[in-house]
Design a protein around this motif. Structure first.
Motif, short mmCIF file in Angstrom:
data_model
loop_
_atom_site.label_atom_id
_atom_site.label_comp_id
_atom_site.label_asym_id
_atom_site.label_seq_id
_atom_site.Cartn_x
_atom_site.Cartn_y
_atom_site.Cartn_z
N LYS A 56 0.83 -1.20 0.00
CA LYS A 56 0.00 0.00 0.00
C LYS A 56 0.86 1.25 0.00
O LYS A 56 1.86 1.33 0.72
N GLN A 59 -1.14 6.21 -3.22
CA GLN A 59 -1.98 6.19 -4.42
C GLN A 59 -2.90 4.97 -4.49
O GLN A 59 -4.08 5.09 -4.83
N ASN A 60 -2.38 3.80 -4.16
CA ASN A 60 -3.21 2.60 -4.32
C ASN A 60 -2.71 1.46 -3.44
O ASN A 60 -1.68 1.57 -2.77
N THR A 61 -3.45 0.36 -3.49
CA THR A 61 -3.11 -0.86 -2.78
C THR A 61 -3.20 -2.02 -3.76
O THR A 61 -4.20 -2.16 -4.47
N ILE A 62 -2.14 -2.84 -3.79
CA ILE A 62 -2.18 -4.06 -4.59
C ILE A 62 -2.04 -5.25 -3.66
O ILE A 62 -1.47 -5.14 -2.57
#
Length: 259
Positions: A56, A59-62
């Motif tokens: 995380k 900007q985002n979480t993968i």
């Protein structure tokens, strides 16, 4: 003879403590997860929640999830391009790239020479450090060629924790703390004075005992206590002179000056 005596004393010495090191609280953040793995130099946070491995940032979480392999035992993101996730129940390690896409699967059950692995940590190049419970040896395993590049002599004590960088592996047992180089050669062995966990940062070691943290500089046997609050830390690690402690759904960040 004098040199031999000196080397023996160095390798068998006990860790001893000196004056405490001051640390200052930067901030604390509510963060509800199951296990915090690390925060890298780019402020990417790696953690496990509901048996899902996540990365995380602002900007985002993968995420990465593999239900077929059961519960995640440990994960290591020291090398963010080759993250390793260990599933002990299936004796398997998954190597992930920086997008958490699977690039290698290491099933130790299927190797010509079966390995019963209990602990895993990052190595250099295409290797991982593994502890093989059957022969009680720490091995530097090449997962591209499925071969052992180097291994230690048997370790005759209960394994408590393992950490590594590209050059060294640090092994904490009930009786001793060991440092090995990537040839599997013993560099240092000191008595364990009750420590139960450790973390590593640029060769510096932080040990945990009874809720307190002690700092040991690279190439030293001397430890200094860290003046942190006495927390029952779930996880702790250092990145860029920031000490992270995760405890009771709260992430604490402390400034620590490492000279």
């Amino acid at each position: 003879m004098k040199y031999t005596r000196y080397l023996f004393l160095l390798l068998s010495a006990s860790m001893y403590a000196q004056n405490p090191i001051e640390v200052s609280l930067i901030k604390k953040t509510d963060f509800e997860i199951d296990k915090l793995i690390s925060v890298d130099g780019f402020n990417n946070m790696y953690f496990i929640k509901n048996n899902v491995f996540s990365k995380k940032n602002a900007q985002n979480t993968i995420t990465y999830n593999n239900l077929q392999l059961g519960d995640i035992t440990t994960a290591n993101a020291f090398n963010p391009l080759k993250v390793n996730v260990f599933y002990r129940d299936f004796n398997t390690v998954i190597i992930l790239d920086n997008r958490l896409a699977e690039i290698f699967k290491i099933d130790f059950n299927l190797l010509p020479e079966y390995k019963n692995v209990t602990h895993v940590s990052t190595g250099h190049d295409n290797t991982i450090w593994i502890f093989n419970q059957d022969n009680q040896k720490l091995e530097l395993f090449d997962y591209k060629t499925n071969t052992t590049r180097s291994q230690t002599t048997p370790v005759q004590s209960v394994i408590l924790d393992i950490k590594s960088n590209y050059n060294f592996c640090f092994l904490l047992t009930k009786n001793h703390f060991y440092t090995y180089n990537y040839f599997g050669s013993l560099v240092k062995k000191v008595k364990n004075n009750g420590y139960t966990r450790l973390t590593e940062s640029n060769g510096n070691i932080i040990f945990e005992k009874d809720g307190s943290l002690d700092f040991q500089r690279k190439n030293s046997n001397t430890t200094n206590s860290l003046s942190t609050p006495k927390l029952l830390a779930d996880e702790f690690f250092v990145t860029n002179e920031t000490l992270y402690i995760y405890e009771s759904k709260t992430l604490y960040e402390f400034k620590i000056k490492i000279n």
